[in-house]
Design a protein around this motif. Structure first.
Motif, short mmCIF file in Angstrom:
data_model
loop_
_atom_site.label_atom_id
_atom_site.label_comp_id
_atom_site.label_asym_id
_atom_site.label_seq_id
_atom_site.Cartn_x
_atom_site.Cartn_y
_atom_site.Cartn_z
N ALA A 24 -0.90 2.06 -1.84
CA ALA A 24 0.03 1.21 -1.10
C ALA A 24 1.44 1.36 -1.65
O ALA A 24 2.41 1.45 -0.89
CB ALA A 24 -0.42 -0.25 -1.16
N ALA A 25 1.56 1.39 -2.97
CA ALA A 25 2.89 1.56 -3.58
C ALA A 25 3.49 2.91 -3.18
O ALA A 25 4.68 3.00 -2.88
CB ALA A 25 2.79 1.44 -5.10
N ASP A 26 2.65 3.94 -3.14
CA ASP A 26 3.13 5.25 -2.69
C ASP A 26 3.57 5.19 -1.23
O ASP A 26 4.58 5.79 -0.85
CB ASP A 26 2.05 6.32 -2.87
N GLU A 27 2.82 4.47 -0.42
CA GLU A 27 3.17 4.32 1.00
C GLU A 27 4.50 3.58 1.16
O GLU A 27 5.30 3.90 2.04
CB GLU A 27 2.06 3.57 1.73
N VAL A 28 4.73 2.60 0.30
CA VAL A 28 6.00 1.87 0.35
C VAL A 28 7.16 2.84 0.19
O VAL A 28 8.14 2.78 0.93
CB VAL A 28 6.06 0.77 -0.74
N THR A 29 7.06 3.76 -0.74
CA THR A 29 8.16 4.70 -0.98
C THR A 29 8.31 5.70 0.17
O THR A 29 9.41 6.18 0.41
CB THR A 29 7.98 5.47 -2.30
N ASP A 30 7.22 5.97 0.86
CA ASP A 30 7.27 6.91 1.98
C ASP A 30 7.99 6.33 3.20
O ASP A 30 8.38 7.07 4.09
CB ASP A 30 5.87 7.34 2.40
N ARG A 31 8.13 4.99 3.24
CA ARG A 31 8.65 4.35 4.45
C ARG A 31 9.90 3.51 4.18
O ARG A 31 10.13 2.52 4.85
CB ARG A 31 7.54 3.50 5.05
N LEU A 32 10.68 3.88 3.20
CA LEU A 32 11.83 3.07 2.78
C LEU A 32 12.78 2.70 3.92
O LEU A 32 13.27 1.57 3.97
CB LEU A 32 12.63 3.80 1.69
N SER A 33 13.03 3.60 4.81
CA SER A 33 13.99 3.33 5.88
C SER A 33 13.43 2.43 6.97
O SER A 33 14.19 1.97 7.83
CB SER A 33 14.50 4.64 6.49
N ALA A 34 12.15 2.14 6.93
CA ALA A 34 11.53 1.32 7.98
C ALA A 34 11.66 -0.17 7.73
O ALA A 34 11.49 -0.97 8.65
CB ALA A 34 10.04 1.68 8.11
N TYR A 35 11.99 -0.58 6.51
CA TYR A 35 12.01 -2.00 6.17
C TYR A 35 13.34 -2.66 6.48
O TYR A 35 14.40 -2.09 6.24
CB TYR A 35 11.71 -2.20 4.67
N SER A 36 13.25 -3.89 6.96
CA SER A 36 14.45 -4.70 7.09
C SER A 36 14.85 -5.14 5.68
O SER A 36 14.04 -5.04 4.75
CB SER A 36 14.16 -5.93 7.95
N PRO A 37 16.06 -5.64 5.49
CA PRO A 37 16.45 -6.12 4.16
C PRO A 37 15.49 -7.19 3.62
O PRO A 37 15.12 -7.14 2.44
CB PRO A 37 17.86 -6.69 4.39
N ALA A 38 15.06 -8.10 4.46
CA ALA A 38 14.14 -9.15 4.02
C ALA A 38 12.79 -8.57 3.63
O ALA A 38 12.18 -8.99 2.64
CB ALA A 38 13.98 -10.21 5.10
N GLN A 39 12.31 -7.61 4.40
CA GLN A 39 11.02 -6.99 4.08
C GLN A 39 11.11 -6.22 2.77
O GLN A 39 10.19 -6.29 1.95
CB GLN A 39 10.60 -6.04 5.22
N ALA A 40 12.20 -5.51 2.55
CA ALA A 40 12.36 -4.73 1.32
C ALA A 40 12.38 -5.65 0.10
O ALA A 40 11.69 -5.39 -0.89
CB ALA A 40 13.63 -3.90 1.38
#
Length: 106
Positions: A24-40
């Motif tokens: 999951a942590a690896d997946e987080v880094t793969d999708r950095l541009s997909a998150y809103s500021p609040a989600q990040a």
């Protein structure tokens, strides 16, 4: 990121199995541009809380890496990850201790 996808990644970050948390942590880094500021910022906070109690070094490394990557977006402040101060750096392998220090120094 759509709410359904976001909730799914949050569930994985908090999973009982360390392998799932690591992926999951690896997946987080793969999708950095997909998150809103609040989600990040929320993801960084959750990853920090997970890292504090993480017992598997490979999962901890992935969590710390994801936090650093989320911080690079500009949406995550040091206070979002302040729980990392609870980690006893002296009890970690040197490379992981350096990772924690890097995160806490911003």
């Amino acid at each position: 990121m759509e709410s359904r996808e976001y909730i799914e990644i949050v569930r994985k970050v908090l999973d009982i199995e360390s392998g799932v948390r690591e992926r999951a942590a690896d997946e987080v880094t793969d999708r950095l541009s997909a998150y809103s500021p609040a989600q990040a910022s929320a993801l960084a906070t959750l990853l920090s809380a997970a890292a504090v109690s993480e017992e598997e070094n490979s999962a901890l490394e992935a969590e710390l890496h994801a936090i650093l990557e989320l911080m690079s977006t500009g949406h995550v402040r040091l206070d979002h990850v302040s729980q990392l101060q609870e980690i006893r750096i002296e009890q970690l392998p040197p490379e992981l201790g350096e990772y924690v220090t890097d995160v806490l120094e911003g």
